[in-house]
Design a protein around this motif. Structure first.
Motif, mmCIF file in Angstrom:
data_model
loop_
_atom_site.group_PDB
_atom_site.id
_atom_site.type_symbol
_atom_site.label_atom_id
_atom_site.label_comp_id
_atom_site.label_asym_id
_atom_site.label_seq_id
_atom_site.Cartn_x
_atom_site.Cartn_y
_atom_site.Cartn_z
ATOM 1 N N UNK A 100 0.837 -1.192 0.000
ATOM 2 C CA UNK A 100 0.000 0.000 0.000
ATOM 3 C C UNK A 100 0.879 1.253 0.000
ATOM 4 N N UNK A 101 0.358 2.367 -0.470
ATOM 5 C CA UNK A 101 1.142 3.612 -0.448
ATOM 6 C C UNK A 101 1.503 4.027 0.973
ATOM 7 N N UNK A 102 2.534 4.863 1.100
ATOM 8 C CA UNK A 102 2.968 5.312 2.414
ATOM 9 C C UNK A 102 2.082 6.449 2.904
ATOM 10 N N UNK A 103 2.397 6.938 4.102
ATOM 11 C CA UNK A 103 1.569 7.953 4.743
ATOM 12 C C UNK A 103 1.480 9.228 3.917
ATOM 13 N N UNK A 104 2.611 9.710 3.412
ATOM 14 C CA UNK A 104 2.600 10.956 2.662
ATOM 15 C C UNK A 104 1.745 10.839 1.402
ATOM 16 N N UNK A 105 1.883 9.729 0.686
ATOM 17 C CA UNK A 105 1.109 9.547 -0.545
ATOM 18 C C UNK A 105 -0.384 9.448 -0.241
ATOM 19 N N UNK A 106 -0.731 8.705 0.801
ATOM 20 C CA UNK A 106 -2.147 8.564 1.155
ATOM 21 C C UNK A 106 -2.732 9.898 1.612
ATOM 22 N N UNK A 107 -1.986 10.641 2.416
ATOM 23 C CA UNK A 107 -2.494 11.912 2.922
ATOM 24 C C UNK A 107 -2.717 12.910 1.782
ATOM 25 N N UNK A 108 -1.763 12.992 0.845
ATOM 26 C CA UNK A 108 -1.918 13.905 -0.296
ATOM 27 C C UNK A 108 -3.083 13.476 -1.180
ATOM 28 N N UNK A 109 -3.191 12.174 -1.424
ATOM 29 C CA UNK A 109 -4.287 11.648 -2.234
ATOM 30 C C UNK A 109 -5.638 11.935 -1.584
ATOM 31 N N UNK A 110 -5.709 11.777 -0.278
ATOM 32 C CA UNK A 110 -6.958 12.017 0.444
ATOM 33 C C UNK A 110 -7.379 13.475 0.322
ATOM 34 N N UNK A 111 -6.458 14.397 0.527
ATOM 35 C CA UNK A 111 -6.784 15.816 0.458
ATOM 36 C C UNK A 111 -7.143 16.240 -0.958
ATOM 37 N N UNK A 112 -6.501 15.627 -1.943
ATOM 38 C CA UNK A 112 -6.694 16.039 -3.330
ATOM 39 C C UNK A 112 -7.992 15.504 -3.931
ATOM 40 N N UNK A 113 -8.312 14.217 -3.693
ATOM 41 C CA UNK A 113 -9.374 13.574 -4.464
ATOM 42 C C UNK A 113 -10.480 12.933 -3.643
ATOM 43 N N UNK A 114 -10.334 12.826 -2.345
ATOM 44 C CA UNK A 114 -11.309 12.079 -1.552
ATOM 45 C C UNK A 114 -12.107 12.975 -0.607
#
Length: 534
Positions: A131-145
């Protein structure tokens, strides 16, 4: 010996004692690879807490050491005074929170959440895809979710205000003595639990209704047919003997909902709302009446609003669409429901109902589904107040729901529903300590959620969270009989059909494998560039 130990403890500054307790709490646990089941870990946590309280009492009883002005003070660089030790204590608190990120990660502990270790298939689970790391998940969450909180709040307020006006108009077009009585609507679902991710936004509103006098409703569940049937029931209509209706005594016969004859001429051949041999409320006529009532109500108040109102799905008349002149669309669902025994549980129209209870005549539209959505919302509010600042539990659920939604578009429905994702998260929230939901624990909690779903599909079992909860939940005013009942299996329908269960497993595996690609694709441009360069 005990007195000497107390004197040593009394001579130590309080911050050092705090640091020692934190270090002891961390080092006393086995490494992640050797952690025991979740139940043992909770017992150990309770023991450490008791030890801390006992030491604090002994320190309070001991004579304090007084530091006089003549005592030499340490230099600033070596000071162990309160302000010098607190930064270190803060670092250790953060380390303790990070250590809590791996609290589950244990198939045996996860098995406790799906109903024990026994199942149709045993053995170790195949490893999850990375799974992606914390930074990737956090950026993805803020951007698209994540949806803006102010947008969600404005949508709720607008829909609730309009729904109240529409239902009041329904009451005005109905005969108050002969027709159904509508109560205030109740907001439930993801938009009220703050994890909605779909656009256009949609509000789910339950509308309790009751019959006119001298009739009354009695909600009945189906526990005799097995625990899985506890989630469904029927609505018995109590009142005058069958045939003794008043629909022929009024000019509004076509507009009212007759509990005996339905909407048509009593002499005509048609489906009855109830039958003399089985006086159960049929959902089909109820929904048709509801659609007609909403249509008349909107005709009465439409001049007050600068938007269009239409039905999304004629088979579900309460699914409505608001379209503004700007093109913006807002969806909401008004669902007529029957209250269960004065609680906050409701029987809702079930469109995919199970087979009828043995000994009862076939469904014929009389099976309704039990909704525990109010209690689920109440639990999320309760647990949210006990989690760290900016916890990761809702982000975890939203990301999983986003991946699930994209996978459905890629491969079609696979039997795994969004409600299964939510139930798995609720189980984890009830089991894990608050520190495990620190925002830095997002990758670990997402892995736990996917691992729990993987295990549930492997065993064909995922227990209902509210029904049969026993003492696992706080006092949420759940009816006693339903707290002590056997927990229904939400995957019973899939487990009975091996092909569907296999399809659901395949869908989850594909969803996990595609997670990194989707996070990369929908993440911010800088994240995509960094992944491409690596």
């Amino acid at each position: 010996m005990r007195g000497d130990l107390i004197e040593v403890w009394a001579a130590m500054p309080a911050p050092i004692i705090t640091v020692w307790l934190l270090v002891s709490a961390i080092l006393s646990e086995p490494p992640p690879a050797q952690r025991e089941a979740l139940g043992r870990m909770e017992e150990r946590e309770a023991e450490l807490q008791a030890q801390k309280l006992r030491l604090e009492r002994e320190l309070d009883e001991a004579a304090p050491v007084v530091v006089t002005a003549e005592e030499p003070q340490a230099e600033d660089g070596d000071s162990w005074g309160p302000w010098g030790a607190y930064p270190l204590a803060g670092v250790l608190l953060l380390l303790l929170a990070l250590w809590g990120c791996g609290l589950v990660g244990c198939p045996r502990a996860l098995r406790l959440l799906v109903g024990g270790e026994a199942g149709p298939e045993s053995g170790e689970l195949p490893p999850l895809a990375s799974l992606p790391d914390l930074q990737a998940l956090a950026c993805f969450y803020e951007q698209s979710v994540r949806l803006p909180a102010d947008e969600v709040s404005r949508t709720r307020e607008m829909v609730e205000g309009f729904a109240d006006d529409l239902l009041e108009a329904v009451r005005s077009v109905c005969d108050r003595e002969l027709d159904m009585e509508l109560q205030e609507c109740v907001g439930v679902g993801s938009l009220y639990e703050n994890w909605r991710l779909d656009r256009p936004l949609a509000c789910d509103l339950l509308v309790p209704f009751s019959p006119p006098e001298p009739y009354r409703f009695q909600a009945e569940l189906m526990p005799a047919a097995g625990p899985e049937f506890l989630t469904h029931g029927a609505v018995r209509v109590l009142g005058p003997e069958p045939g003794a209706c008043r629909c022929g005594d009024t000019q509004l016969a076509r507009d009212m909902l007759c509990l005996v004859h339905g909407e048509q001429d009593p002499a005509a051949s048609h489906e009855l709302l109830w039958a003399p041999t089985a006086p159960y409320l049929s959902r089909g006529p109820v929904m048709r009446w509801f659609q007609a009532a909403l249509t008349k109500a909107w005709a009465r108040i439409s001049h007050k609003y600068d938007f269009e109102l239409g039905f999304q799905d004629l088979e579900r008349p309460g699914s409505l669409r608001i379209r503004f002149r700007s093109g913006k669309v807002v969806l909401f669902h008004l669902c007529p429901v029957v209250q269960y025994e004065g609680s906050d549980m409701y029987l809702t129209p079930a469109w995919d109902s199970p087979e009828a209870q043995p000994g009862r005549r076939p469904d014929h539209g009389t099976v309704w589904e039990l909704s525990t959505a109010v209690y689920e919302k109440r639990f999320l509010n309760w647990v949210g107040k006990r989690l760290p600042l900016s916890p990761c539990h809702l982000a975890c659920l939203q990301i999983a729901a986003f991946l699930h939604q994209k996978q459905i578009r890629l491969s079609g429905p696979g039997g795994l529903r969004r409600y299964h994702l939510k139930t798995a998260l609720l189980h984890l929230l009830a089991r894990l300590p608050p520190a495990a939901w620190h925002r830095s624990c997002l990758p670990a909690r997402l892995r736990d959620l996917l691992e729990l779903l993987q295990l549930a599909l492997r065993h064909g079992r995922l227990q209902h969270f509210i029904l049969g909860s026993g003492s696992a939940l706080p006092q949420l005013n759940i009816p006693a009989g339903l707290r002590s009942a056997q927990q229904p299996n939400l995957l019973a329908g899939l487990a009975a059909r091996r092909q569907l269960l296999a399809r659901a497993r395949h869908m989850l595996a594909e969803m996990q494998r595609n997670a990194t690609v989707l996070v990369r694709e929908y993440g911010p441009p800088e994240t995509q560039t960094s992944h491409a360069s690596s």
